[in-house]
Design an enzyme around this catalytic site. Structure first.
Site, PDB file in Angstrom:
ATOM      1  N   ASP A   1      15.335  -9.718  -3.087  1.00  0.00           N
ATOM      2  CA  ASP A   1      14.731  -9.953  -1.782  1.00  0.00           C
ATOM      3  C   ASP A   1      15.572  -9.262  -0.709  1.00  0.00           C
ATOM      4  O   ASP A   1      16.807  -9.294  -0.771  1.00  0.00           O
ATOM      5  CB  ASP A   1      14.722 -11.482  -1.559  1.00  0.00           C
ATOM      6  CG  ASP A   1      13.720 -11.863  -0.509  1.00  0.00           C
ATOM      7  OD1 ASP A   1      13.836 -11.364   0.615  1.00  0.00           O
ATOM      8  OD2 ASP A   1      12.818 -12.669  -0.822  1.00  0.00           O
TER       9      ASP A   1
ATOM     10  N   LYS B   1       9.821  -5.335  14.968  1.00  0.00           N
ATOM     11  CA  LYS B   1      10.005  -3.913  14.658  1.00  0.00           C
ATOM     12  C   LYS B   1      10.812  -3.217  15.763  1.00  0.00           C
ATOM     13  O   LYS B   1      11.495  -2.224  15.506  1.00  0.00           O
ATOM     14  CB  LYS B   1       8.643  -3.235  14.465  1.00  0.00           C
ATOM     15  CG  LYS B   1       7.941  -3.650  13.170  1.00  0.00           C
ATOM     16  CD  LYS B   1       8.581  -3.007  11.939  1.00  0.00           C
ATOM     17  CE  LYS B   1       7.857  -3.344  10.653  1.00  0.00           C
ATOM     18  NZ  LYS B   1       8.375  -2.638   9.480  1.00  0.00           N
TER      19      LYS B   1
ATOM     20  N   ARG C   1      -5.491  -0.909   0.386  1.00  0.00           N
ATOM     21  CA  ARG C   1      -5.106  -1.684   1.563  1.00  0.00           C
ATOM     22  C   ARG C   1      -5.363  -3.171   1.281  1.00  0.00           C
ATOM     23  O   ARG C   1      -6.342  -3.533   0.608  1.00  0.00           O
ATOM     24  CB  ARG C   1      -5.983  -1.213   2.733  1.00  0.00           C
ATOM     25  CG  ARG C   1      -5.627  -1.783   4.094  1.00  0.00           C
ATOM     26  CD  ARG C   1      -4.239  -1.467   4.489  1.00  0.00           C
ATOM     27  NE  ARG C   1      -4.076  -1.236   5.907  1.00  0.00           N
ATOM     28  CZ  ARG C   1      -2.981  -1.543   6.571  1.00  0.00           C
ATOM     29  NH1 ARG C   1      -1.947  -2.091   5.958  1.00  0.00           N
ATOM     30  NH2 ARG C   1      -2.884  -1.276   7.859  1.00  0.00           N
TER      31      ARG C   1
ATOM     32  N   THR D   1       6.596   1.523  13.578  1.00  0.00           N
ATOM     33  CA  THR D   1       5.146   1.376  13.724  1.00  0.00           C
ATOM     34  C   THR D   1       4.648   1.720  15.124  1.00  0.00           C
ATOM     35  O   THR D   1       5.364   1.516  16.111  1.00  0.00           O
ATOM     36  CB  THR D   1       4.746  -0.086  13.420  1.00  0.00           C
ATOM     37  OG1 THR D   1       3.400  -0.302  13.858  1.00  0.00           O
ATOM     38  CG2 THR D   1       5.626  -1.094  14.133  1.00  0.00           C
TER      39      THR D   1
ATOM     40  N   TYR E   1       5.317  -9.564  15.528  1.00  0.00           N
ATOM     41  CA  TYR E   1       5.531  -8.468  14.567  1.00  0.00           C
ATOM     42  C   TYR E   1       6.134  -7.248  15.267  1.00  0.00           C
ATOM     43  O   TYR E   1       7.127  -6.672  14.810  1.00  0.00           O
ATOM     44  CB  TYR E   1       4.192  -8.093  13.914  1.00  0.00           C
ATOM     45  CG  TYR E   1       4.229  -6.787  13.176  1.00  0.00           C
ATOM     46  CD1 TYR E   1       4.769  -6.702  11.889  1.00  0.00           C
ATOM     47  CD2 TYR E   1       3.756  -5.607  13.758  1.00  0.00           C
ATOM     48  CE1 TYR E   1       4.825  -5.490  11.206  1.00  0.00           C
ATOM     49  CE2 TYR E   1       3.809  -4.393  13.093  1.00  0.00           C
ATOM     50  CZ  TYR E   1       4.345  -4.347  11.812  1.00  0.00           C
ATOM     51  OH  TYR E   1       4.410  -3.143  11.146  1.00  0.00           O
TER      52      TYR E   1
ATOM     53  N   ALA F   1       9.583  -2.702   3.036  1.00  0.00           N
ATOM     54  CA  ALA F   1       9.283  -4.136   2.909  1.00  0.00           C
ATOM     55  C   ALA F   1       9.264  -4.798   4.279  1.00  0.00           C
ATOM     56  O   ALA F   1      10.143  -4.569   5.109  1.00  0.00           O
ATOM     57  CB  ALA F   1      10.339  -4.801   2.026  1.00  0.00           C
ATOM     58  N   ALA F   2       8.254  -5.624   4.507  1.00  0.00           N
ATOM     59  CA  ALA F   2       8.144  -6.336   5.792  1.00  0.00           C
ATOM     60  C   ALA F   2       7.035  -7.373   5.697  1.00  0.00           C
ATOM     61  O   ALA F   2       6.176  -7.290   4.810  1.00  0.00           O
ATOM     62  CB  ALA F   2       7.795  -5.351   6.913  1.00  0.00           C
ATOM     63  N   GLN F   3       7.051  -8.309   6.626  1.00  0.00           N
ATOM     64  CA  GLN F   3       5.857  -9.116   6.887  1.00  0.00           C
ATOM     65  C   GLN F   3       5.048  -8.210   7.813  1.00  0.00           C
ATOM     66  O   GLN F   3       5.363  -8.073   8.992  1.00  0.00           O
ATOM     67  CB  GLN F   3       6.264 -10.436   7.542  1.00  0.00           C
ATOM     68  CG  GLN F   3       5.153 -11.462   7.641  1.00  0.00           C
ATOM     69  CD  GLN F   3       3.908 -10.991   8.375  1.00  0.00           C
ATOM     70  OE1 GLN F   3       2.950 -10.505   7.745  1.00  0.00           O
ATOM     71  NE2 GLN F   3       3.912 -11.103   9.673  1.00  0.00           N
ATOM     72  N   SER F   4       3.988  -7.615   7.292  1.00  0.00           N
ATOM     73  CA  SER F   4       3.349  -6.502   8.012  1.00  0.00           C
ATOM     74  C   SER F   4       2.034  -6.868   8.696  1.00  0.00           C
ATOM     75  O   SER F   4       1.407  -6.009   9.314  1.00  0.00           O
ATOM     76  CB  SER F   4       3.099  -5.345   7.035  1.00  0.00           C
ATOM     77  OG  SER F   4       2.145  -5.750   6.072  1.00  0.00           O
TER      78      SER F   4
ATOM     79  N   HIS G   1      -2.533   3.329   8.946  1.00  0.00           N
ATOM     80  CA  HIS G   1      -2.891   4.158   7.798  1.00  0.00           C
ATOM     81  C   HIS G   1      -3.429   3.242   6.712  1.00  0.00           C
ATOM     82  O   HIS G   1      -2.840   2.212   6.384  1.00  0.00           O
ATOM     83  CB  HIS G   1      -1.719   5.016   7.327  1.00  0.00           C
ATOM     84  CG  HIS G   1      -0.409   4.305   7.271  1.00  0.00           C
ATOM     85  ND1 HIS G   1       0.278   3.896   8.392  1.00  0.00           N
ATOM     86  CD2 HIS G   1       0.330   3.914   6.214  1.00  0.00           C
ATOM     87  CE1 HIS G   1       1.391   3.287   8.024  1.00  0.00           C
ATOM     88  NE2 HIS G   1       1.443   3.276   6.704  1.00  0.00           N
TER      89      HIS G   1
ATOM     90  N   GLN H   1       0.825  -1.224   0.000  1.00  0.00           N
ATOM     91  CA  GLN H   1       0.000   0.000   0.000  1.00  0.00           C
ATOM     92  C   GLN H   1       0.857   1.270   0.000  1.00  0.00           C
ATOM     93  O   GLN H   1       0.651   2.187  -0.797  1.00  0.00           O
ATOM     94  CB  GLN H   1      -0.899   0.008   1.232  1.00  0.00           C
ATOM     95  CG  GLN H   1      -1.573   1.350   1.486  1.00  0.00           C
ATOM     96  CD  GLN H   1      -2.311   1.407   2.808  1.00  0.00           C
ATOM     97  OE1 GLN H   1      -3.501   1.215   2.829  1.00  0.00           O
ATOM     98  NE2 GLN H   1      -1.620   1.676   3.903  1.00  0.00           N
TER      99      GLN H   1
ATOM    100  N   GLU I   1       2.686  -0.076  16.569  1.00  0.00           N
ATOM    101  CA  GLU I   1       2.595  -1.363  17.275  1.00  0.00           C
ATOM    102  C   GLU I   1       3.690  -1.500  18.338  1.00  0.00           C
ATOM    103  O   GLU I   1       3.589  -2.328  19.243  1.00  0.00           O
ATOM    104  CB  GLU I   1       2.685  -2.525  16.278  1.00  0.00           C
ATOM    105  CG  GLU I   1       1.414  -2.747  15.493  1.00  0.00           C
ATOM    106  CD  GLU I   1       0.223  -3.085  16.374  1.00  0.00           C
ATOM    107  OE1 GLU I   1       0.224  -4.143  17.002  1.00  0.00           O
ATOM    108  OE2 GLU I   1      -0.708  -2.266  16.450  1.00  0.00           O
TER     109      GLU I   1
END
Ligand code: GDD
Length: 336
Positions: free
Chosen positions: A59, A154, A185, A126, A150, A82-85, A180, A11, A128
């Protein structure tokens, strides 16, 4: 000016590449090859925009790839998105989340340090990190208290970036962005899950949207506003960390209420916990299932973005109401 974006197919990559191109940047994107050649949100960009983006297949878990890329391109700016978000997924797949998020960020930091130390780097941290916040609202000084694999990934990453920034005098800034959202999304995130369901119901479906914790409190803004803040962070004299958010809190229940309102349905809520339902004219439109609860919740979020406002002159431009409207309207059109 040249910028490299990791995570260009997500996104934020979508909005950031559009924004940077509009500023005259040469935009390079890192894309993971997959057998179906799915390009994520890149596939949603109009061709006249997409044709200007230079794609590098690779990658972030491959430091050699990153070093070669930076050595060759020497971009002025690098946006590491880039991340496993997906927070929910990280509970089931903690190791792959750590590999991609911590290992990937370490690789990006090393590639900058060794191959292009003049590159200014933005890292997507983030809200998070606040997990169960120690204070409300949350700002750059609020202690971190991660509540998911996650968020732990981070936490390691933001400290890696801070460590590299200080140890090697690199320009690396962290954006501590609250939720966001947007019309691009991913459908696994709660806002899009709701807007897509509302659009289906608008077009005649009788299937209710099935959600988890309706009482989770988040600070939701419009992704397009936030990418401008990322860019502003890299235009400063010094690298630093900044919170971006709206300063407004809403529950998942309120998001659903607002989304259904867009199609003229006023939800009434009855029951509690797993038995709560949202009804409109006697029809069940929202249900709850344990399946979508997380082992730990992170909420009570409200951003104090005063530092970004003062230093970057950044402010969110899109209201909660308008964000919901944009998302629902878009899904109604796509499904029409
Ligand atoms: N995904 C999802 N699906 N979440 C649900 C559901 C559901 O059916 N029902 C309730 N929720 C609650 C979650 O428990 C969470 O509290 C909230 O809705 C938002 O969940 P997500 O939309 O999945 O986002 P997130 O807050 O976990 O994380 C997003 O925002 C972070 C902050 O910017 C992601 O984009 C993260 O990568 C990002 O760091």
């Amino acid at each position: 000016m040249k910028a490299v974006i990791t995570g260009i197919s997500g996104q934020d990559g979508y909005f950031l590449s559009k924004f940077l191109l509009s500023k005259g940047y040469e935009v390079h994107g890192v894309l993971r090859r997959n057998s179906s050649m799915n390009q994520g949100t890149l596939g949603l960009l109009p061709n006249n925009i997409k044709k200007h983006i230079i794609i590098h297949y690779g990658d972030i878990t491959d430091v050699n790839f990153l070093s070669n890329l930076l050595q060759k391109e020497k971009p002025e700016e690098l946006y590491h998105l880039a991340a496993q978000s997906f927070v929910g997924y990280s509970f089931q797949n903690a190791l792959s989340t750590y590999d991609a998020n911590i290992g990937g960020t370490l690789n990006v930091c090393n590639a900058v340090k060794d191959s292009s130390p003049d590159t200014r780097m933005y890292f997507a941290a983030t809200s998070e990190l606040f997990g169960q916040p120690k204070e409300t609202p949350q700002n750059e000084m609020t202690p971190f208290f991660p509540r998911s694999p996650y968020a732990v990934s981070k936490l390691a990453s933001i400290w890696t970036v801070r460590t590299y920034r200080e140890a090697y005098k690199l320009f690396m800034s962290n954006g501590i962005l609250f939720n966001h959202e947007s019309e691009v999304r991913g459908p696994e995130f709660v806002t899009r899950k709701i807007s897509q369901s509302v659009a289906r119901i608008y077009h005649g479906s009788k299937e209710p949207v099935v959600l988890g914790n309706l009482s989770a409190v988040k600070d939701w803004g419009y992704a397009r506003d936030y990418v401008e803040g990322m860019w502003m962070m890299l235009q400063q004299d010094c690298p630093d960390d900044f919170v971006l958010g709206t300063g407004e809190s809403h529950t998942v229940r309120e998001f659903a209420q607002a989304a259904f309102k867009e199609i003229g349905m006023d939800l009434e809520w009855t029951g509690s916990g797993i038995n709560e339902v949202g009804l409109s004219e006697g029809m069940t439109r929202v249900k709850v299932s344990r399946e979508f609860y997380r082992p730990l919740e992170s909420d009570n979020y409200r951003a104090d973005y005063s530092k970004a406002k003062k230093t970057l002159r950044w402010e969110p431009k899109t209201s909660f109401r308008d964000l919901v409207k944009i998302m629902v309207k878009n899904d109604i059109e796509i499904m029409g």
